[in-house]
Motif scaffolding. Structure first.
Motif, PDB file in Angstrom:
ATOM      1  N   ASP A  13      49.112  31.865  51.467  1.00 33.01           N
ATOM      2  CA  ASP A  13      47.822  31.316  51.045  1.00 33.01           C
ATOM      3  C   ASP A  13      46.861  32.435  50.656  1.00 33.01           C
ATOM      4  OD1 ASP A  13      48.804  28.817  51.584  1.00 33.01           O
ATOM      5  OD2 ASP A  13      47.844  28.639  53.557  1.00 33.01           O
ATOM      6  N   THR A  14      46.885  33.528  51.437  1.00 31.47           N
ATOM      7  CA  THR A  14      46.013  34.670  51.143  1.00 31.47           C
ATOM      8  C   THR A  14      46.366  35.292  49.794  1.00 31.47           C
ATOM      9  OG1 THR A  14      45.774  35.137  53.507  1.00 31.47           O
ATOM     10  CG2 THR A  14      45.232  36.916  51.991  1.00 31.47           C
ATOM     11  N   ALA A  15      47.655  35.462  49.539  1.00 30.54           N
ATOM     12  CA  ALA A  15      48.093  36.032  48.260  1.00 30.54           C
ATOM     13  C   ALA A  15      47.695  35.125  47.102  1.00 30.54           C
ATOM     14  CB  ALA A  15      49.604  36.241  48.274  1.00 30.54           C
ATOM     15  N   SER A  16      47.836  33.814  47.304  1.00 31.90           N
ATOM     16  CA  SER A  16      47.475  32.859  46.259  1.00 31.90           C
ATOM     17  C   SER A  16      45.973  32.926  45.960  1.00 31.90           C
ATOM     18  CB  SER A  16      47.860  31.440  46.687  1.00 31.90           C
ATOM     19  OG  SER A  16      47.445  30.491  45.729  1.00 31.90           O
ATOM     20  N   ALA A  17      45.146  32.987  47.018  1.00 28.26           N
ATOM     21  CA  ALA A  17      43.697  33.084  46.832  1.00 28.26           C
ATOM     22  C   ALA A  17      43.329  34.388  46.124  1.00 28.26           C
ATOM     23  CB  ALA A  17      43.001  33.000  48.185  1.00 28.26           C
ATOM     24  N   THR A  18      44.054  35.469  46.442  1.00 31.99           N
ATOM     25  CA  THR A  18      43.801  36.760  45.796  1.00 31.99           C
ATOM     26  C   THR A  18      44.061  36.680  44.305  1.00 31.99           C
ATOM     27  OG1 THR A  18      44.384  37.945  47.832  1.00 31.99           O
ATOM     28  CG2 THR A  18      44.445  39.202  45.776  1.00 31.99           C
ATOM     29  N   LEU A  19      45.184  36.076  43.920  1.00 27.98           N
ATOM     30  CA  LEU A  19      45.504  35.943  42.495  1.00 27.98           C
ATOM     31  C   LEU A  19      44.480  35.068  41.781  1.00 27.98           C
ATOM     32  CD1 LEU A  19      49.383  35.542  42.738  1.00 27.98           C
ATOM     33  CD2 LEU A  19      48.123  37.531  41.889  1.00 27.98           C
ATOM     34  N   ASP A  20      44.023  34.024  42.459  1.00 30.21           N
ATOM     35  CA  ASP A  20      43.020  33.139  41.856  1.00 30.21           C
ATOM     36  C   ASP A  20      41.723  33.882  41.552  1.00 30.21           C
ATOM     37  OD1 ASP A  20      44.741  31.004  41.923  1.00 30.21           O
ATOM     38  OD2 ASP A  20      43.929  30.159  43.794  1.00 30.21           O
ATOM     39  N   PHE A  38      42.948  41.025  48.962  1.00 31.99           N
ATOM     40  CA  PHE A  38      43.862  40.477  49.974  1.00 31.99           C
ATOM     41  C   PHE A  38      43.273  40.652  51.375  1.00 31.99           C
ATOM     42  CE2 PHE A  38      47.433  40.293  52.841  1.00 31.99           C
ATOM     43  CZ  PHE A  38      48.253  39.305  52.291  1.00 31.99           C
ATOM     44  N   VAL A  39      42.721  41.856  51.633  1.00 34.53           N
ATOM     45  CA  VAL A  39      42.080  42.122  52.923  1.00 34.53           C
ATOM     46  C   VAL A  39      40.883  41.198  53.125  1.00 34.53           C
ATOM     47  CG1 VAL A  39      40.692  43.846  54.161  1.00 34.53           C
ATOM     48  CG2 VAL A  39      42.871  44.505  53.152  1.00 34.53           C
ATOM     49  N   TYR A  40      40.150  40.933  52.044  1.00 35.13           N
ATOM     50  CA  TYR A  40      38.990  40.030  52.122  1.00 35.13           C
ATOM     51  C   TYR A  40      39.419  38.623  52.541  1.00 35.13           C
ATOM     52  CZ  TYR A  40      35.392  36.803  50.447  1.00 35.13           C
ATOM     53  OH  TYR A  40      34.465  35.792  50.361  1.00 35.13           O
ATOM     54  N   PHE A  41      40.407  38.057  51.873  1.00 39.12           N
ATOM     55  CA  PHE A  41      40.819  36.683  52.175  1.00 39.12           C
ATOM     56  C   PHE A  41      41.558  36.590  53.512  1.00 39.12           C
ATOM     57  CE2 PHE A  41      40.341  36.150  47.503  1.00 39.12           C
ATOM     58  CZ  PHE A  41      39.433  35.102  47.538  1.00 39.12           C
ATOM     59  N   ALA A  42      42.216  37.691  53.914  1.00 44.27           N
ATOM     60  CA  ALA A  42      42.873  37.710  55.228  1.00 44.27           C
ATOM     61  C   ALA A  42      41.879  37.963  56.352  1.00 44.27           C
ATOM     62  CB  ALA A  42      43.965  38.780  55.251  1.00 44.27           C
ATOM     63  N   ASP A  43      40.625  38.322  55.974  1.00 49.95           N
ATOM     64  CA  ASP A  43      39.565  38.607  56.940  1.00 49.95           C
ATOM     65  C   ASP A  43      40.003  39.693  57.916  1.00 49.95           C
ATOM     66  OD1 ASP A  43      37.140  38.486  58.144  1.00 49.95           O
ATOM     67  OD2 ASP A  43      37.457  36.595  59.191  1.00 49.95           O
ATOM     68  N   GLU A  44      40.549  40.789  57.370  1.00 50.80           N
ATOM     69  CA  GLU A  44      41.090  41.859  58.200  1.00 50.80           C
ATOM     70  C   GLU A  44      40.176  43.090  58.258  1.00 50.80           C
ATOM     71  OE1 GLU A  44      44.994  42.663  56.721  1.00 50.80           O
ATOM     72  OE2 GLU A  44      45.892  40.963  57.782  1.00 50.80           O
ATOM     73  N   ASN A  45      39.074  43.070  57.515  1.00 54.55           N
ATOM     74  CA  ASN A  45      38.135  44.189  57.562  1.00 54.55           C
ATOM     75  C   ASN A  45      36.727  43.643  57.403  1.00 54.55           C
ATOM     76  OD1 ASN A  45      36.362  46.370  56.475  1.00 54.55           O
ATOM     77  ND2 ASN A  45      38.215  47.605  56.707  1.00 54.55           N
ATOM     78  N   PRO A  46      35.926  43.638  58.468  1.00 59.43           N
ATOM     79  CA  PRO A  46      34.585  43.041  58.399  1.00 59.43           C
ATOM     80  C   PRO A  46      33.685  43.670  57.345  1.00 59.43           C
ATOM     81  CG  PRO A  46      35.222  43.432  60.681  1.00 59.43           C
ATOM     82  CD  PRO A  46      36.257  44.098  59.822  1.00 59.43           C
ATOM     83  N   ASP A  47      33.819  44.983  57.120  1.00 52.75           N
ATOM     84  CA  ASP A  47      32.961  45.648  56.138  1.00 52.75           C
ATOM     85  C   ASP A  47      33.261  45.159  54.720  1.00 52.75           C
ATOM     86  OD1 ASP A  47      31.503  47.516  57.896  1.00 52.75           O
ATOM     87  OD2 ASP A  47      33.495  48.328  58.259  1.00 52.75           O
ATOM     88  N   ILE A  48      34.560  45.069  54.394  1.00 57.19           N
ATOM     89  CA  ILE A  48      34.944  44.561  53.079  1.00 57.19           C
ATOM     90  C   ILE A  48      34.550  43.099  52.942  1.00 57.19           C
ATOM     91  CG2 ILE A  48      36.946  43.925  51.666  1.00 57.19           C
ATOM     92  CD1 ILE A  48      38.249  46.526  52.460  1.00 57.19           C
ATOM     93  N   PHE A  49      34.792  42.324  54.004  1.00 55.41           N
ATOM     94  CA  PHE A  49      34.455  40.893  53.951  1.00 55.41           C
ATOM     95  C   PHE A  49      32.961  40.707  53.697  1.00 55.41           C
ATOM     96  CE2 PHE A  49      33.136  36.855  55.678  1.00 55.41           C
ATOM     97  CZ  PHE A  49      34.116  35.978  55.213  1.00 55.41           C
ATOM     98  N   ARG A  50      32.140  41.464  54.415  1.00 50.87           N
ATOM     99  CA  ARG A  50      30.689  41.312  54.288  1.00 50.87           C
ATOM    100  C   ARG A  50      30.226  41.688  52.889  1.00 50.87           C
ATOM    101  NH1 ARG A  50      26.307  44.681  55.033  1.00 50.87           N
ATOM    102  NH2 ARG A  50      24.396  43.687  55.761  1.00 50.87           N
TER     103      ARG A  50
END
Length: 352
Positions: A13-20, A38-50
């Motif tokens: 699902d994360t890979a699919s959202a990344t491609l989208d 990919f890191v953003y959609f996987a929520d694996e790095n708060p700094d990138i997500f923010r």
């Protein structure tokens, strides 16, 4: 019939959202750009997500330069710091070994030089003079001087390497620290968790350890209502409460977004339960105020999942079990903790 594991499904699902999103912003699917999303959609790095979440909410155009900058800052630099630090450690070992070898050669040359001087003195006393002996003595002195100069140069290199090691250690510590809350980040947490699991599996350390996953209740509503700046202040406050409640050997980490983890070495499940109740109470009684204005936002609560590692289950399984306990705590009404009991493979609410 086989079913796909939730973990594999989540990453598909994360890979699919990344491609989208790459199509949405018309971005090239180069490894660095793909990695950041990919890191953003996987929520694996708060700094990138923010950073990306704010840009998306504001409708700001996200270009490849911004993504490359995020990759350099939050993904590449921590990896390079770790790699370089290991290289400096290896080089320092080479220098130490070289200095030891040169020290041995210097000692042998000093002894050899003294022997030549004594022989020369005896020969001159007996009326004998040998030009070749004088030549050997002079060459020996020159070699001693060259070795001494080389030893000084190596000492200079050693001092430079020591300085680099200190700077790289600081960089590694920064790469293991969440930029906002100043607790450990997910990378550091996962390394520590893997180490504890391997030690227990290999019986290097047979002390039990536990894991907590902690989620702020209704945090999204606060973020939506008051904005990310207030949300950030709350995250910093909660991180401080968690750090002030644990013991020195325990580790608080920001797992992603408004979710934290606490790794509890040398801790039984009953001890972890007691701490979970204490954490719930500590957060509940603390009034949340904005630093800048002093405006009160009332009281926050947290939901907590707790589990103890079982020998051989692996770090990923422990996280999954703890996450299920956290989910049940939220489903049961929030502001409480739930425990995963591996002996009967159940998860039960325990209250706070």
């Amino acid at each position: 019939m086989t079913t796909e594991s939730p973990l594999k499904s989540r990453y598909w699902d994360t890979a699919s959202a990344t491609l989208d999103v790459l199509r949405e912003y018309n971005l090239s699917p180069v490894p660095e750009v793909f990695h950041v999303w990919f890191v953003y959609f996987a929520d694996e790095n708060p700094d990138i997500f923010r950073a990306l979440d704010i840009a998306r909410q504001q409708g700001t155009r996200i270009d490849e330069k911004q993504l490359f900058d995020l990759y350099q800052q939050f993904i590449l630099h921590p990896q390079m710091a770790e790699f370089l630090l290991q290289g400096m450690d290896d080089f320092a070992d080479v220098i130490d070994h070289s200095e030891h070898s040169i020290g041995s050669v210097t000692t042998e040359l000093n002894v050899y030089g003294k022997v030549l001087e004594e022989v020369d003195a005896v020969l001159q006393r007996d009326g004998c003079k040998m030009e070749v002996l004088g030549l050997v003595a002079r060459q020996t002195r020159q070699i001693r001087q060259s070795v001494s100069a080389l030893s000084e140069q190596l000492e200079t290199y050693h001092q430079q390497i020591t300085t680099l090691q200190v700077e790289l250690e600081k960089a590694r510590e920064q790469s293991f620290t969440d930029g906002l809350t100043r607790v450990s980040n997910r990378l550091h947490f996962e390394q520590l968790l893997s180490g504890l699991a391997e030690d227990l599996d290999n019986e290097t350390n047979i002390q039990p350890f536990c894991l907590m996953l902690i989620d702020l209740d209704q945090f999204k509503q606060i973020n939506d209502r008051f904005g990310h700046r207030v949300g950030d202040e709350i995250l910093v406050l909660i991180a401080g409460i968690l750090k002030s409640t644990i013991k020195g050997r325990d580790t608080v980490a920001r797992y992603g977004g408004d979710e934290f983890t606490i790794l509890l070495p040398q801790t039984r499940l009953d001890e972890a339960q007691s701490l979970a109740g204490e954490l719930c109470n500590s957060v509940r009684v603390r009034e949340v105020r904005a630093k800048s204005s002093g405006v009160s936002f009332g009281h926050m609560t947290v939901s907590i999942g707790v589990a103890e590692y079982q020998k051989g289950e692996g770090a990923a399984s422990l996280v999954d079990r703890t996450d299920k306990a956290l989910y049940l705590a939220k489903q049961a009404g929030r502001d409480q903790y739930c425990v995963a009991f591996p002996s009967v493979d159940t998860v039960e609410p325990a209250g706070c």
